[in-house]
Write a protein that holds these residues in place. Structure first.
Motif, short mmCIF file in Angstrom:
data_model
loop_
_atom_site.label_atom_id
_atom_site.label_comp_id
_atom_site.label_asym_id
_atom_site.label_seq_id
_atom_site.Cartn_x
_atom_site.Cartn_y
_atom_site.Cartn_z
N LEU A 56 0.60 -1.54 -0.22
CA LEU A 56 -0.28 -0.26 -0.05
C LEU A 56 0.99 1.10 -0.17
O LEU A 56 0.57 2.21 -0.77
N PRO A 57 2.06 1.43 0.78
CA PRO A 57 2.77 2.48 0.57
C PRO A 57 3.39 2.75 -1.02
O PRO A 57 3.83 3.60 -1.35
N ARG A 58 3.50 1.65 -1.08
CA ARG A 58 4.18 2.22 -2.87
C ARG A 58 2.44 2.23 -3.68
O ARG A 58 3.07 2.82 -4.80
N ILE A 59 1.75 1.28 -3.73
CA ILE A 59 0.23 1.80 -3.89
C ILE A 59 0.54 3.49 -4.31
O ILE A 59 -0.13 3.57 -5.03
N HIS A 60 0.35 4.00 -3.10
CA HIS A 60 -0.51 5.34 -2.90
C HIS A 60 0.89 6.52 -2.69
O HIS A 60 1.15 7.72 -2.59
N GLY A 61 2.19 6.20 -3.24
CA GLY A 61 3.29 6.88 -3.57
C GLY A 61 3.73 6.89 -2.18
O GLY A 61 5.11 8.15 -2.70
N GLU A 62 4.05 6.43 -1.04
CA GLU A 62 4.96 6.86 0.00
C GLU A 62 5.99 6.43 -0.62
O GLU A 62 7.08 6.29 0.24
#
Length: 185
Positions: A56-62
């Motif tokens: 999720l951090p990757r999907i959300h650009g974090e």
């Protein structure tokens, strides 16, 4: 809505979505012995919660890693990700002569088999996208040196061995040498 970044009639590459269905599919692939013995590891948490924590951090650009799904003839068939290399990696990977380096990781879903050339085609499509759309001047992929099948497949896709990373990947409790393989614009 599925967001495609590149493709043709046979193969498309799209962004991994933030849905339980997508992450569950990814977890099933990562749990498959044909995948896990080479990618991720058999000791990784592929539960939905574990996958959310990782992806999720990757999907959300974090995190600066773009996670994607390879679609082959309309069927979700593998995973591919790309990322700009961190500046400290340029020296370690012996890429000081380049200004905009990207890394790629890939696996084909176990149920798809590995004799259709899908991996090579997806890699070529993605590095072409990185050269054209992200202005990359070099793209690398770093298989474990002992994974001779991957090294051969990446050569087939146009990558050439460039350097070695003695402690390249910590996998299932052990350090492995990696071969840095590159293709230039």
């Amino acid at each position: 809505m599925k967001e495609y970044i590149c493709g043709n009639e046979e193969i498309k590459i799209r962004k991994l979505q933030d849905t339980d269905e997508e992450l569950t599919m990814l977890g099933k692939w990562r749990d498959d012995e044909r995948v896990s013995k080479f990618y991720g590891g058999r000791d990784k948490d592929n539960s939905l919660e574990g996958l959310k924590k990782k992806y999720l951090p990757r999907i959300h650009g974090e995190e600066n890693i773009q996670c994607c799904i390879i679609v082959y003839e309309g069927e979700d068939s593998g995973y591919i990700q790309f990322f700009p290399l961190k500046k400290e990696a340029y020296k370690e990977h012996k890429l000081e002569n380049y200004k905009n380096a990207y890394g790629i990781d890939i696996f084909i879903a176990g149920h798809m088999g590995h004799s259709k050339g899908l991996g090579s085609k997806a890699l070529k499509m993605l590095y072409t996208y990185l050269f054209e759309e992200k202005n990359a001047d070099v793209v690398e992929i770093c298989p474990r040196t002992v994974n001779e099948r991957a090294v051969a497949a990446y050569k087939k896709a146009g990558f050439t061995p460039h350097s070695k990373l003695e402690k390249g990947e910590f996998f299932e409790g052990e350090w492995f040498e990696e071969t840095v393989m590159i293709i230039t614009k």
